[in-house]
Design a protein around this motif. Structure first.
Motif, PDB file in Angstrom:
ATOM      1  N   TYR A  90       0.277 -29.311 -15.808  1.00 19.74           N
ATOM      2  CA  TYR A  90       0.070 -28.189 -14.894  1.00 19.74           C
ATOM      3  C   TYR A  90       0.614 -28.582 -13.528  1.00 19.74           C
ATOM      4  O   TYR A  90       0.228 -29.602 -12.973  1.00 19.74           O
ATOM      5  CB  TYR A  90      -1.414 -27.822 -14.806  1.00 19.74           C
ATOM      6  N   SER A  92       1.629 -28.055  -9.404  1.00 21.79           N
ATOM      7  CA  SER A  92       0.974 -27.618  -8.180  1.00 21.79           C
ATOM      8  C   SER A  92       1.947 -27.706  -7.026  1.00 21.79           C
ATOM      9  O   SER A  92       2.827 -28.558  -7.011  1.00 21.79           O
ATOM     10  CB  SER A  92      -0.232 -28.500  -7.874  1.00 21.79           C
ATOM     11  N   VAL A  99      -5.267 -35.839  -8.703  1.00 18.29           N
ATOM     12  CA  VAL A  99      -6.418 -35.172  -9.299  1.00 18.29           C
ATOM     13  C   VAL A  99      -7.536 -36.193  -9.466  1.00 18.29           C
ATOM     14  O   VAL A  99      -7.533 -36.996 -10.386  1.00 18.29           O
ATOM     15  CB  VAL A  99      -6.051 -34.515 -10.636  1.00 18.29           C
ATOM     16  N   TRP A 111     -12.337 -26.431 -12.120  1.00 18.50           N
ATOM     17  CA  TRP A 111     -11.982 -26.677 -10.722  1.00 18.50           C
ATOM     18  C   TRP A 111     -11.387 -28.069 -10.616  1.00 18.50           C
ATOM     19  O   TRP A 111     -11.901 -29.034 -11.172  1.00 18.50           O
ATOM     20  CB  TRP A 111     -13.204 -26.565  -9.824  1.00 18.50           C
ATOM     21  N   VAL A 112     -10.304 -28.162  -9.883  1.00 19.75           N
ATOM     22  CA  VAL A 112      -9.598 -29.418  -9.666  1.00 19.75           C
ATOM     23  C   VAL A 112      -9.712 -29.756  -8.187  1.00 19.75           C
ATOM     24  O   VAL A 112      -9.383 -28.935  -7.327  1.00 19.75           O
ATOM     25  CB  VAL A 112      -8.116 -29.289 -10.076  1.00 19.75           C
ATOM     26  N   LEU A 116      -9.001 -26.118  -6.341  1.00 22.52           N
ATOM     27  CA  LEU A 116      -7.831 -25.655  -7.081  1.00 22.52           C
ATOM     28  C   LEU A 116      -8.278 -25.162  -8.450  1.00 22.52           C
ATOM     29  O   LEU A 116      -9.158 -25.753  -9.070  1.00 22.52           O
ATOM     30  CB  LEU A 116      -6.816 -26.784  -7.269  1.00 22.52           C
ATOM     31  N   ARG A 117      -7.665 -24.082  -8.916  1.00 19.04           N
ATOM     32  CA  ARG A 117      -7.965 -23.572 -10.243  1.00 19.04           C
ATOM     33  C   ARG A 117      -6.648 -23.266 -10.954  1.00 19.04           C
ATOM     34  O   ARG A 117      -5.605 -23.198 -10.328  1.00 19.04           O
ATOM     35  CB  ARG A 117      -8.860 -22.348 -10.171  1.00 19.04           C
ATOM     36  N   ILE A 118      -6.742 -23.056 -12.251  1.00 21.28           N
ATOM     37  CA  ILE A 118      -5.537 -22.813 -13.046  1.00 21.28           C
ATOM     38  C   ILE A 118      -5.281 -21.315 -13.146  1.00 21.28           C
ATOM     39  O   ILE A 118      -6.188 -20.543 -13.450  1.00 21.28           O
ATOM     40  CB  ILE A 118      -5.690 -23.429 -14.440  1.00 21.28           C
ATOM     41  N   ARG A 122      -0.047 -23.107 -13.632  1.00 20.54           N
ATOM     42  CA  ARG A 122       0.014 -23.679 -12.281  1.00 20.54           C
ATOM     43  C   ARG A 122      -1.372 -23.873 -11.704  1.00 20.54           C
ATOM     44  O   ARG A 122      -2.308 -23.156 -12.047  1.00 20.54           O
ATOM     45  CB  ARG A 122       0.801 -22.758 -11.354  1.00 20.54           C
ATOM     46  N   LEU A 123      -1.477 -24.802 -10.794  1.00 23.90           N
ATOM     47  CA  LEU A 123      -2.695 -24.993 -10.010  1.00 23.90           C
ATOM     48  C   LEU A 123      -2.542 -24.224  -8.707  1.00 23.90           C
ATOM     49  O   LEU A 123      -1.539 -24.388  -8.015  1.00 23.90           O
ATOM     50  CB  LEU A 123      -2.899 -26.475  -9.682  1.00 23.90           C
ATOM     51  N   ARG A 125      -4.718 -22.837  -5.086  1.00 27.42           N
ATOM     52  CA  ARG A 125      -5.899 -23.065  -4.257  1.00 27.42           C
ATOM     53  C   ARG A 125      -6.677 -21.767  -4.102  1.00 27.42           C
ATOM     54  O   ARG A 125      -6.104 -20.723  -3.810  1.00 27.42           O
ATOM     55  CB  ARG A 125      -5.480 -23.578  -2.884  1.00 27.42           C
TER      56      ARG A 125
END
Length: 170
Positions: A90, A92, A99, A111-112, A116-118, A122-123, A125
């Motif tokens: 994924y 970003s 990560v 949540w990353v 950040l979410r998918i 893609r990631l 914000r």
């Protein structure tokens, strides 16, 4: 049996002794992230998925998480998902992304690094996270959701709680 056993780089195939993350998948397999790769315990030894494995780069694994559908998420300088034997990367646009934190909330949203979410492959914000994460710094170590639905995000510079559009810093 009440006994401890040490697994090491030298004896049991672990890619490095510097362990950063550990989790167990639905099949009961133990996954270990080290400063030199992703490892899976197979019997009495580890199988290493190092930076050359399957064309992926698993040099420094900082976070691991098994989600509700059984996928293994791997946090490195990028985000990877292992599902049904296939690794997916994924991307970003975040500068200097590492990560270091993975968290799945009650709604199933992964949540990353706390904000950040998918979306697709893609990631991205979350809108509310920009201010919160800018103040906390680049490395987010942990995140959780409280009973009220507030998100707590922790870094080396403090803690922020996000609830109903409001960020509170501690």
């Amino acid at each position: 049996s009440g006994k401890f056993r040490a697994f090491t780089h030298d004896g049991e195939g672990l890619s490095h002794n510097d362990v950063r993350a550990i989790c167990e998948d639905r099949a009961g397999r133990l996954w270990v992230g080290t400063s030199y790769g992703l490892n899976r315990l197979e019997g009495e030894r580890f199988k290493a998925f190092t930076e050359s494995s399957r064309g992926q780069q698993f040099k420094v694994v900082l976070a691991l998480h098994v989600d509700a559908d059984g996928s293994l998420w791997i946090g490195t300088k990028d985000l990877f998902r292992l599902k049904d034997g296939v690794f997916t990367r994924y991307n970003s646009e975040e500068p200097y992304l590492q990560v270091s934190s993975l968290y799945e909330d009650r709604a199933g949203q992964l949540w990353v690094n706390g904000g950040l979410r998918i979306e697709g492959n893609r990631l991205v914000r979350a809108a509310w996270a920009k201010t919160a994460l800018d103040l906390l710094g680049l490395v987010i170590w942990t995140m959780c959701e409280d009973r009220e639905g507030g998100y707590w995000i922790g870094s080396g510079t403090g803690v922020v709680r996000h609830l109903n559009g409001v960020n509170t810093y501690y």
